[in-house]
Design an enzyme around this catalytic site. Structure first.
Site: not given
Length: 86
Positions: A10, A16, A27, A41, A44
């Protein structure tokens, strides 16, 4: 896979909202918001191990995963056997 894997992925993916993502993240470098306000973006990243399992089983067939992540079983479909999520 591994210690803090979800957290690390992440961080690499970035926020996000691509406009809030650091430019060194995936992103931040490649995401955008369309003129209609849709986040594109480009990557995932699951937010938990439970979400990861659900999403992997939703989008991938067991034979597309290179390690045995979750239990599978072999079922007969018409004239051939197929490995599926257990």
């Amino acid at each position: 896979r591994g210690e803090d894997a979800i957290k690390k992925v992440r961080e690499i993916a970035g926020a996000t909202n691509p406009e809030e993502a650091d430019s060194t993240t995936v992103r931040g470098a490649y995401g955008r918001i369309t003129t209609k306000g849709v986040f594109e973006n480009v990557v995932h990243a699951s937010s938990s191990t439970d979400d990861a399992e659900r999403e992997i089983k939703l989008w991938f067939h067991p034979d597309e995963i290179v390690v045995d992540l979750y239990p599978t079983k072999v079922i007969s479909r018409e004239k051939h056997d197929e490995r599926v999520w257990a």
